[in-house]
Design a protein around this motif. Structure first.
Motif, mmCIF file in Angstrom:
data_model
loop_
_atom_site.group_PDB
_atom_site.id
_atom_site.type_symbol
_atom_site.label_atom_id
_atom_site.label_comp_id
_atom_site.label_asym_id
_atom_site.label_seq_id
_atom_site.Cartn_x
_atom_site.Cartn_y
_atom_site.Cartn_z
ATOM 1 N N VAL A 65 0.865 -1.169 0.000
ATOM 2 C CA VAL A 65 0.000 0.000 0.000
ATOM 3 C C VAL A 65 0.903 1.220 0.000
ATOM 4 C CG1 VAL A 65 -1.729 1.277 1.294
ATOM 5 C CG2 VAL A 65 -1.793 -1.211 1.245
ATOM 6 N N GLU A 67 1.283 5.174 0.286
ATOM 7 C CA GLU A 67 0.662 6.406 0.766
ATOM 8 C C GLU A 67 1.056 7.521 -0.191
ATOM 9 O OE1 GLU A 67 -1.650 8.163 3.909
ATOM 10 O OE2 GLU A 67 -0.963 6.110 3.812
ATOM 11 N N ALA A 69 1.011 11.533 -1.105
ATOM 12 C CA ALA A 69 0.878 12.844 -0.467
ATOM 13 C C ALA A 69 -0.321 13.573 -1.048
ATOM 14 C CB ALA A 69 2.149 13.654 -0.678
ATOM 15 N N GLU A 144 -11.643 15.808 6.112
ATOM 16 C CA GLU A 144 -11.444 14.426 6.527
ATOM 17 C C GLU A 144 -12.126 14.153 7.866
ATOM 18 O OE1 GLU A 144 -7.870 11.175 7.135
ATOM 19 O OE2 GLU A 144 -7.377 13.306 7.226
ATOM 20 N N PRO A 163 -9.221 10.295 0.281
ATOM 21 C CA PRO A 163 -8.408 11.471 -0.037
ATOM 22 C C PRO A 163 -8.572 11.948 -1.484
ATOM 23 C CG PRO A 163 -7.008 9.548 0.315
ATOM 24 C CD PRO A 163 -8.406 9.146 0.666
#
Length: 177
Positions: A65, A67, A69, A144, A163
């Motif tokens: 996975v 991440e 930015a 969020e 996101p």
């Protein structure tokens, strides 16, 4: 059909229902551990667990996975997709400058000082005390988890978890600057 036949039919129906009830109770007692009849709400596992092999994080076939930015997501955000997401916001916010509703207007929100929509006086104290402006990074943190960003915010929205959706929505809002 005489009364005796009707009585037999009703009796047979009641007997069948009673039999189904007894079978159901017995099956529940067998299925749930501890033999608790019904077992609903009990914090017990199954009487006969089925073990399955769970893939390990270290599996070589599993893709890691990554991440990404938020800035990278925002750079490629789709404002058209954000327009569809804004429908959830439209019940409380307007996009016309100075047109406040339940929430403040969002025209020009990207880059605007926090808690500074003219004519809107229902900001929570945590937003009034916040410094800075609604740049994309700050907006995405608020969207969020609004309560996590401003603990006493009156905004009832629970937050947008994806996101990519947040980036798309902010890109759409930025078109009104």
């Amino acid at each position: 059909m005489d009364t005796m036949e009707i009585t037999k039919i009703v009796g047979a129906s009641c007997g069948a229902l009673l039999l189904f009830l007894v079978i159901n109770t017995g099956a529940e007692a067998i299925y749930h551990s501890g033999g608790h009849g019904g077992g609903h709400g009990d914090d017990h596992g199954m009487a006969y667990p089925i073990e399955v092999e769970v893939a390990s994080v270290a599996d070589e076939d599993a893709e890691p996975v990554v991440e990404v930015a938020f800035g990278e997501l925002y750079a490629v955000a789709d404002a058209a997709a954000g327009e569809k997401l804004f429908r959830a916001c439209a019940s409380c916010h307007k996009l016309e400058a100075g047109s406040n509703a339940v929430g403040p207007y969002l025209h020009g929100v990207v880059g605007r000082d926090i808690a500074s929509a003219s004519g809107f006086d229902k900001y929570s104290s945590s937003l009034e005390e916040a410094e800075g402006n609604w740049d994309p990074e700050v907006l995405q943190a608020f969207l969020e988890n609004p309560k996590g960003f401003a603990s006493n915010t009156v905004m009832a929205y629970r937050g947008m978890k994806d996101p990519v959706d947040r980036a798309n929505l902010i890109a759409y809002l930025a078109t009104f600057n």
